[in-house]
Structures are given as structure tokens and as C-alpha cells.
Design a protein around this motif. Structure first.
Motif, PDB file in Angstrom:
ATOM      1  N   ALA A  72      29.261  18.104  39.735  1.00 24.45           N
ATOM      2  CA  ALA A  72      28.066  18.991  39.572  1.00 24.45           C
ATOM      3  C   ALA A  72      26.858  18.362  40.058  1.00 24.45           C
ATOM      4  N   GLY A  73      26.895  16.895  39.912  1.00 27.42           N
ATOM      5  CA  GLY A  73      25.747  16.216  40.161  1.00 27.42           C
ATOM      6  C   GLY A  73      25.281  16.378  41.917  1.00 27.42           C
ATOM      7  N   GLY A  74      26.561  16.727  42.728  1.00 28.57           N
ATOM      8  CA  GLY A  74      26.291  16.943  44.019  1.00 28.57           C
ATOM      9  C   GLY A  74      25.923  18.340  44.635  1.00 28.57           C
ATOM     10  N   ILE A  75      25.974  19.247  43.586  1.00 29.71           N
ATOM     11  CA  ILE A  75      25.716  20.805  43.843  1.00 29.71           C
ATOM     12  C   ILE A  75      24.682  21.309  43.255  1.00 29.71           C
ATOM     13  N   VAL A  76      24.452  21.107  42.026  1.00 29.89           N
ATOM     14  CA  VAL A  76      23.469  21.602  41.122  1.00 29.89           C
ATOM     15  C   VAL A  76      22.095  21.373  41.674  1.00 29.89           C
ATOM     16  N   PRO A  77      21.650  20.173  41.610  1.00 35.80           N
ATOM     17  CA  PRO A  77      20.333  19.884  42.063  1.00 35.80           C
ATOM     18  C   PRO A  77      19.902  20.458  43.583  1.00 35.80           C
ATOM     19  N   VAL A  78      20.931  20.083  44.343  1.00 39.10           N
ATOM     20  CA  VAL A  78      20.742  20.778  45.769  1.00 39.10           C
ATOM     21  C   VAL A  78      20.526  22.048  45.932  1.00 39.10           C
ATOM     22  N   ASP A  79      21.401  22.918  44.851  1.00 38.53           N
ATOM     23  CA  ASP A  79      21.219  24.591  44.935  1.00 38.53           C
ATOM     24  C   ASP A  79      19.836  24.734  44.554  1.00 38.53           C
ATOM     25  N   CYS A  80      19.028  24.032  43.728  1.00 39.98           N
ATOM     26  CA  CYS A  80      17.884  24.382  43.201  1.00 39.98           C
ATOM     27  C   CYS A  80      16.807  24.089  44.460  1.00 39.98           C
ATOM     28  N   VAL A  81      16.907  22.920  44.953  1.00 41.98           N
ATOM     29  CA  VAL A  81      16.190  22.473  46.045  1.00 41.98           C
ATOM     30  C   VAL A  81      16.168  23.673  47.165  1.00 41.98           C
ATOM     31  N   ASN A 110      11.080  17.532  48.373  1.00 44.38           N
ATOM     32  CA  ASN A 110      11.879  16.531  48.675  1.00 44.38           C
ATOM     33  C   ASN A 110      13.097  16.927  48.708  1.00 44.38           C
ATOM     34  N   HIS A 111      14.072  16.647  49.583  1.00 42.00           N
ATOM     35  CA  HIS A 111      15.356  16.674  49.439  1.00 42.00           C
ATOM     36  C   HIS A 111      15.926  15.703  48.199  1.00 42.00           C
ATOM     37  N   PHE A 112      17.005  16.299  47.626  1.00 44.13           N
ATOM     38  CA  PHE A 112      17.783  15.566  46.484  1.00 44.13           C
ATOM     39  C   PHE A 112      18.262  14.413  46.881  1.00 44.13           C
ATOM     40  N   GLU A 113      17.925  13.307  46.188  1.00 41.42           N
ATOM     41  CA  GLU A 113      18.556  12.071  46.379  1.00 41.42           C
ATOM     42  C   GLU A 113      18.901  11.308  45.208  1.00 41.42           C
ATOM     43  N   THR A 114      19.939  10.407  45.109  1.00 44.59           N
ATOM     44  CA  THR A 114      20.397  10.035  43.834  1.00 44.59           C
ATOM     45  C   THR A 114      19.503   8.899  43.214  1.00 44.59           C
TER      46      THR A 114
END
Length: 385
Positions: free
Chosen positions: A49-58, A69-73
């Protein structure tokens, strides 16, 4: 003065079932999963989920023109840093934190009721709640900056609807500072003294569970200065610490275990020590509690000889909310009180605040009416009507 807002919230997601077990075509199965769960982030089998949910919001915010900004860990790597300099920092243009950010937040999670409700039936997809933090740019305290928060939250609410929400694990944090520059020490210690004195009064604006918990401990109950640390002792400790005083907690008489059986110092003595500090790092040490920030967090002033990064005071006590009007009201109050304490507060007024909070703490009858009266005065000082 400038401010930045941090809004913690949850987004609901659903996992695709194992295609090998279902026998379905993976792409078609995922397509049907999304169709059956509009507004829910669908996670393909085998993905986190950590690779999908934040990116979906961004992605949703970028589509609507939000400069994010792009989502980065590693959030420290993606934040913009100052690019302008001037011999007088007071006149520099704000050059840090000029974009929005979304980050993971492991302290934000679904409740036990959520997990019970979301427990999947045999053969059904698994639902969960993912914790995130939306971070605004550092902005002046203007109507435009608050309207921008309203727009950004509106985009997310339009996309996720009731699949985006807050619960008791969420909070609203407001950072107040002077752009990318440190608040001068003579102003910083006035702010510190005021917030320390006013803590019991301001805290009643918040729910009981946020008036003193592990993520926003009461500065009056837990800070080192409460338990006898002096400005001189803080300065001596910083000078003798390894690495030039990196700001990490130092074990010894000021740690939590060593406070057992000790009595807190009088309020006036603690305020006097805060006003006697000569460095931002000293103020940080006096107001420190373990490695966590108190409800008014001065941890960003722990680097010497000069602070680096974002040098702000963080107001951590507000409950989670997605209401732009409440977010704006709290941000304006944080900025207003900070400006008043830094530039306009007199010694007599600081004394009045101390007397008022001591009265609230001692009063047994009529305390609610007294608090309301004092709060009206305090809010007026902060420019909030």
C-alpha cells in the motif's frame, strides 16, 4: 511571520485477491475491483500500500494543478532548501518549503473498530486504512494561503469522499517561523516564556485526550525547566556535549526516571530561566522532554551554533480535522499569539498570563466560566475575534 500546516488523515484502500487462487485474469480482475469500489485505492496483488496510496494522492493533486513534490520514501530528500541569501535575513525572500508534500505517517492508523469492520469474508478483498500527512508550503498568514489549503483538501475529498477521514490518531500541526531563518533569540525566548506560562489555558481549547499524551506532552508538566534545569546549566551542558551539541537528549538528572520524587519549580522561576537564555539551543534544552516534542515544540532550535533546515515552533496539540475553516482558524491563532508574544507583549502582560493560569489551576469552583473569560482575553491578544 510565516506558517506551514501539517494535516494527518487516512485513506481507505483495498487489496486485489491472489489471481492464482481466483483464476481470474489479473488485469481484468483489478479493473473490476476498481469499478466495484469507486474512490478506493486498489492495490494490485503483491504490491505494498505504501507504494500506491501516497502516489495516488499526489497524482490527483498534480492533475488539478497543485505544485506538489513526487512522493519519496525519504521526505528529507525531497523538501526544497533555501536558494537565496542576504546579509539581513529579515529581508530575504522565502525560498524553502515552496511546494506541497505528502508523506507516510506510521502514527496514523485505523482503529480496532475499523479493523473489525474491514476484516474480509472468505474470498473477499481486504480493506484497510493508510495513514498520511499533507504538508503545506511555508506561507505568509494571508487569505490566499488558507484558500489554497481549502482547494487542496477539496480535491482530495472530491476524489475519495468518505474514504478519506480522520480519527483520534490524527492531528493538525502548525509550524510558525520566519521563512527559512531562525527567529532571533531575544524574540524566541519571549515566545517560549509566553507559551510555557499560557499552556494550561490554551490546552483547554483541545479535547482531554490531547491535553497531555505521548505525542504532545504538556510543556508545563514535562519540560526540563519545570524540574529545575537553569539557563546556566543548559548552556554548560551544551558546551560540554560531544559533537558540538547535536541536540540529542542527554541522560542524567533531567531524564524522566530521575524526576521521581522531585517537586516542580514555581512558574515564575521557570519563566525567569527561559528569559535568561542566550541561545536557541538553550531554549530547546530547557523545554525538551525526552526525544519527543512537547505540545509547543522547539526541537528545531537544537543545532548550534546556528539552526539548520526548517527553524520553526511547532504547535502540536490540535485534533485531526479536514475542515478548512477550523484549520485556518487554528493557524491564524498560532501565528497571532506567536507574533504578539515576540513583538508586542509587555512584562506586565506576561505576568498577567502567569497569574491567570495559576488561578485556573488552583480554582475549584466556577473554573469553566473563568477559563472562558481568560480565553477571550488571550484570543483577543492573538488577533482572533
Amino acid at each position: 511571520m510565516t506558517h506551514g500546516k501539517e494535516v494527518e488523515f487516512l485513506v481507505r484502500y483495498v487489496y486485489q485477491l491472489d489471481p492464482e487462487e481466483t483464476g481470474a485474469d489479473p488485469k481484468e480482475d483489478l479493473k473490476q475491483l476498481k469499478k466495484a469500489n469507486p474512490g478506493v485505492v486498489a492495490i494490485p496483488w503483491g504490491e505494498e500500500a505504501g507504494g500506491i496510496v501516497p502516489v495516488d494522492c499526489v497524482r490527483a493533486l498534480k492533475r488539478n494543478g497543485v505544485d506538489i513534490n513526487h512522493f519519496e520514501t525519504d521526505p528529507e530528500e525531497k523538501r526544497a532548501r533555501p536558494v537565496t541569501t542576504h546579509h539581513n535575513a529579515q529581508y530575504c525572500l522565502l525560498a524553502e518549503f515552496h511546494r506541497w508534500n505528502i508523506e507516510d505517517d506510521l502514527t496514523v492508523e485505523g482503529t480496532a473498530e475499523d479493523r473489525k469492520r474491514d476484516k474480509p469474508a472468505p474470498g473477499q478483498p481486504h480493506f484497510g486504512w493508510y495513514g498520511l500527512e499533507l504538508i503545506s508550503p511555508a506561507n505568509p498568514n494571508t487569505a490566499a494561503s488558507h484558500q489554497e489549503m481549502c482547494f487542496v483538501l477539496g480535491v482530495l475529498r472530491q476524489k475519495y469522499g468518505d474514504r478519506m477521514r480522520v480519527n483520534d490518531s490524527c492531528g493538525l500541526h502548525v509550524h510558525v517561523g520566519m521563512g527559512p531563518y531562525a527567529i532571533p533569540v531575544d524574540r524566541l525566548k519571549r515566545i517560549a516564556a509566553f507559551l510555557y506560562a499560557a499552556d494550561p489555558l490554551i490546552s483547554v481549547l483541545h479535547p482531554p485526550n490531547l491535553q497531555d499524551n505521548e505525542f504532545c506532552c504538556s510543556i508545563r508538566r514535562h519540560a526540563n525547566v519545570t524540574w529545575g534545569m537553569t539557563a546556566a546549566a543548559a548552556a554548560e551542558e551544551i558546551a560540554g556535549s560531544t559533537g558540538g551539541g547535536s541536540g540529542m537528549p542527554i541522560d542524567g538528572v533531567w531524564d524522566a526516571e530521575s524526576r521521581t520524587g522531585r517537586q516542580p519549580v514555581p512558574l515564575r522561576d521557570a519563566v525567569r530561566e527561559l528569559l535568561a537564555c542566550e541561545t536557541g539551543h538553550g531554549i530547546y534544552r530547557l523545554l525538551q522532554y525526552l526525544d519527543r516534542g512537547c505540545n509547543y515544540n522547539f526541537n528545531n532550535y537544537r543545532v548550534i551554533p546556528e539552526p539548520k533546515g526548517f527553524v520553526t515552533i511547532e504547535f502540536r496539540q490540535h485534533e485531526g480535522t479536514l475542515d478548512p475553516a477550523r484549520i485556518e482558524a487554528w493557524a491564524r491563532l498560532c501565528v497571532g499569539l506567536t507574533e504578539w508574544a515576540a513583538f508586542d507583549m509587555t512584562e506586565e502582560q506576561l505576568g498577567e498570563v502567569a497569574v491567570a493560569t495559576e488561578t485556573v489551576e488552583r480554582q475549584q469552583k466556577g473554573v469553566d466560566a473563568l477559563r472562558q473569560s481568560l480565553l477571550r482575553q488571550l484570543l483577543g491578544l492573538g488577533g482572533i475575534r
